[in-house]
Design a protein around this motif. Structure first.
Motif, short mmCIF file in Angstrom:
data_model
loop_
_atom_site.label_atom_id
_atom_site.label_comp_id
_atom_site.label_asym_id
_atom_site.label_seq_id
_atom_site.Cartn_x
_atom_site.Cartn_y
_atom_site.Cartn_z
N ARG A 57 30.80 6.21 -33.71
CA ARG A 57 30.51 5.84 -35.11
C ARG A 57 31.38 6.66 -36.07
O ARG A 57 31.84 6.16 -37.08
CB ARG A 57 29.02 6.05 -35.42
CG ARG A 57 28.18 4.92 -34.83
CD ARG A 57 26.76 4.95 -35.35
NE ARG A 57 25.92 5.83 -34.56
CZ ARG A 57 25.18 6.82 -35.05
NH1 ARG A 57 25.17 7.05 -36.34
NH2 ARG A 57 24.46 7.56 -34.26
N TYR B 285 38.42 5.55 -39.15
CA TYR B 285 39.39 4.45 -39.04
C TYR B 285 39.28 3.53 -40.27
O TYR B 285 40.28 3.22 -40.92
CB TYR B 285 39.15 3.67 -37.74
CG TYR B 285 39.92 2.38 -37.68
CD1 TYR B 285 41.32 2.36 -37.67
CD2 TYR B 285 39.26 1.14 -37.66
CE1 TYR B 285 42.02 1.17 -37.65
CE2 TYR B 285 39.96 -0.06 -37.63
CZ TYR B 285 41.34 -0.03 -37.62
OH TYR B 285 42.04 -1.21 -37.62
N SER C 140 34.43 7.98 -35.44
CA SER C 140 35.84 7.55 -35.44
C SER C 140 35.98 6.17 -36.09
O SER C 140 36.98 5.87 -36.74
CB SER C 140 36.44 7.59 -34.03
OG SER C 140 35.68 6.81 -33.19
N GLN C 141 34.96 5.33 -35.96
CA GLN C 141 34.96 4.03 -36.67
C GLN C 141 34.99 4.27 -38.18
O GLN C 141 35.76 3.64 -38.91
CB GLN C 141 33.71 3.24 -36.28
CG GLN C 141 33.56 1.91 -37.02
CD GLN C 141 32.17 1.30 -36.83
OE1 GLN C 141 31.18 2.03 -36.67
NE2 GLN C 141 32.10 -0.02 -36.82
N MET D 219 36.47 -4.22 -36.01
CA MET D 219 35.83 -2.90 -36.11
C MET D 219 34.84 -2.84 -37.28
O MET D 219 33.82 -2.19 -37.22
CB MET D 219 36.89 -1.80 -36.31
CG MET D 219 37.51 -1.32 -35.06
SD MET D 219 36.26 -0.72 -33.90
CE MET D 219 36.42 -1.93 -32.61
N ARG D 220 35.21 -3.53 -38.36
CA ARG D 220 34.35 -3.49 -39.55
C ARG D 220 32.97 -4.07 -39.24
O ARG D 220 31.96 -3.62 -39.80
CB ARG D 220 35.01 -4.29 -40.68
CG ARG D 220 34.48 -3.95 -42.04
CD ARG D 220 35.17 -4.72 -43.12
NE ARG D 220 34.69 -6.10 -43.21
CZ ARG D 220 34.87 -6.91 -44.24
NH1 ARG D 220 35.53 -6.46 -45.30
NH2 ARG D 220 34.43 -8.13 -44.24
N HIS E 142 42.05 3.78 -31.92
CA HIS E 142 42.08 2.87 -33.08
C HIS E 142 43.51 2.74 -33.60
O HIS E 142 43.94 1.66 -33.99
CB HIS E 142 41.18 3.42 -34.22
CG HIS E 142 39.71 3.31 -33.95
ND1 HIS E 142 39.12 2.16 -33.49
CD2 HIS E 142 38.70 4.20 -34.10
CE1 HIS E 142 37.81 2.36 -33.36
NE2 HIS E 142 37.53 3.60 -33.73
N TYR F 95 41.00 -4.62 -37.40
CA TYR F 95 40.28 -4.01 -38.52
C TYR F 95 38.96 -4.76 -38.77
O TYR F 95 37.89 -4.14 -38.86
CB TYR F 95 41.14 -4.01 -39.79
CG TYR F 95 40.39 -3.53 -41.01
CD1 TYR F 95 40.29 -2.17 -41.30
CD2 TYR F 95 39.74 -4.42 -41.87
CE1 TYR F 95 39.57 -1.71 -42.40
CE2 TYR F 95 39.02 -3.97 -42.97
CZ TYR F 95 38.94 -2.62 -43.24
OH TYR F 95 38.22 -2.17 -44.32
N SER G 190 31.63 -4.17 -36.11
CA SER G 190 31.08 -3.64 -34.85
C SER G 190 30.02 -2.58 -35.11
O SER G 190 30.07 -1.88 -36.12
CB SER G 190 32.19 -3.00 -34.00
OG SER G 190 33.15 -3.95 -33.68
N ASN H 242 39.07 8.96 -29.76
CA ASN H 242 38.76 7.57 -30.10
C ASN H 242 39.55 7.09 -31.32
O ASN H 242 39.94 5.92 -31.42
CB ASN H 242 37.26 7.43 -30.31
CG ASN H 242 36.82 5.99 -30.29
OD1 ASN H 242 36.31 5.46 -31.25
ND2 ASN H 242 37.07 5.31 -29.17
#
Ligand SMILES: C[S@@+](CC[C@H](N)C(=O)[O-])C[C@H]1O[C@@H](n2cnc3c(N)ncnc32)[C@H](O)[C@@H]1O
Length: 276
Positions: free
Chosen positions: A114, A120, A116-117, A103-104, A91, A100, A106, A87
């Motif tokens: 969560r 990232y 990999s977020q 994603m910030r 990204h 960015y 989400s 994942n």
């Protein structure tokens, strides 16, 4: 770091994969820093980016932190590093300013998404800073770096180091309460002092108050009485020296550090290291 007889696996040490405020990567490389000998388990109650934990790679340990997103990331890598990396590569492909900020804001249910977020955002945000607003939302703006997947990432290895580690999302007192005779506790709390009037200290007081520093000292005194060894870093300040005066004398370590992210603002700072 010098070799010693403390329990480590037949594995090489690794550098941290997160950028973390107060990270101790610099300390690991200093000649004054030597993990003291111990025979039991390794405990790190304020693990953050885990610079010392990953460089030491103990065979039996407990890591803990109050930051639940950080701890979920360690658990996800421990359980299924391949899913996290797959994942993260997505990204990397999709990275842009708009992506960015998307994603910030989400929210994901699944643990690996969560994690990999979190990785990232840590790599793409301004200066690797972790900061939340009052609603608990990560609110750091985009930074200047666009490399999300690093050449020296080795999450398989990180996962291997974590296999023999208990991972907790608790206040430091819980992790320290697990220490028994022969264990080593490496303690790196947020730095706060009892009396100082600059903004940095004031900001940090909201995160870790002077009462927390006293509570920490008391937990460490108890752990020492149970036969654990302690390695502690803290701010070089009279109030900290006074707080730990009954326990031992510190070594003072001076280094050049960068303030406000600019190498033009290089100053010398000192920190205290206690080995008890
Ligand atoms: C100075 S950082 C540790 C840095 C770490 N040694 C490294 O190399 O990255 C301090 C950590 O303490 C955590 N923390 C703050 N208050 C805490 C508490 N009451 N109990 C446990 N962890 C706490 C923060 O989330 C932060 O990760």
């Amino acid at each position: 770091m010098a070799a010693n007889s403390s329990p480590r696996g037949p594995i090489l040490s690794i550098k941290p994969f997160l950028k973390w405020a107060g990270g101790k990567r610099w300390l690991v490389d200093r000649p004054e820093f030597k993990i003291p000998q111990y025979s039991g388990k390794y405990i790190e109650p304020f693990v953050g980016g885990g610079a010392v934990f990953f460089s030491h790679a103990p065979t039996q340990g407990i890591i803990s932190d109050a930051n639940s997103r950080l701890i979920d990331t360690y658990i996800a890598i421990k359980n299924d590093w391949r899913a996290v990396v797959a994942n993260l590569e997505e990204h990397q492909k999709l990275h842009s300013k708009d992506y960015y900020y998307e994603m910030r804001s989400s929210k994901f249910e699944e643990l690996h998404l969560r994690a990999s977020q979190f990785l990232y955002l840590n790599r793409a945000c301004w200066n690797g800073l972790y900061r939340e607003n009052l609603r608990g939302e990560f609110n750091v703006p985009i930074g200047t770096k666009s490399k999300i997947v690093m050449d020296d990432d080795n999450f398989e290895y990180v996962s291997k180091v974590l296999q023999k580690t208990q991972i907790l999302n608790e206040d430091f007192s819980v992790a320290i309460s697990h220490a028994t005779e022969g264990d080593l506790i490496f303690v790196d709390p947020p730095y706060t002092v009892a009396h100082n009037f600059n903004g940095f200290i004031k900001y940090n007081q909201n995160i870790f108050s002077w009462n927390d520093q006293i509570r920490l000292r008391d937990c460490l005194v108890d752990a020492k009485q149970r036969g654990a060894r302690i390695m502690l870093t803290n701010a070089s300040h009279d109030s900290i020296r006074e707080l730990y005066s009954q326990l031992s004398s510190p070594i003072e370590i001076t280094r050049a550090s960068v303030i406000a992210g600019s190498s033009k603002n290089r100053v010398k700072t000192s920190e205290l290291l206690y080995v008890v």
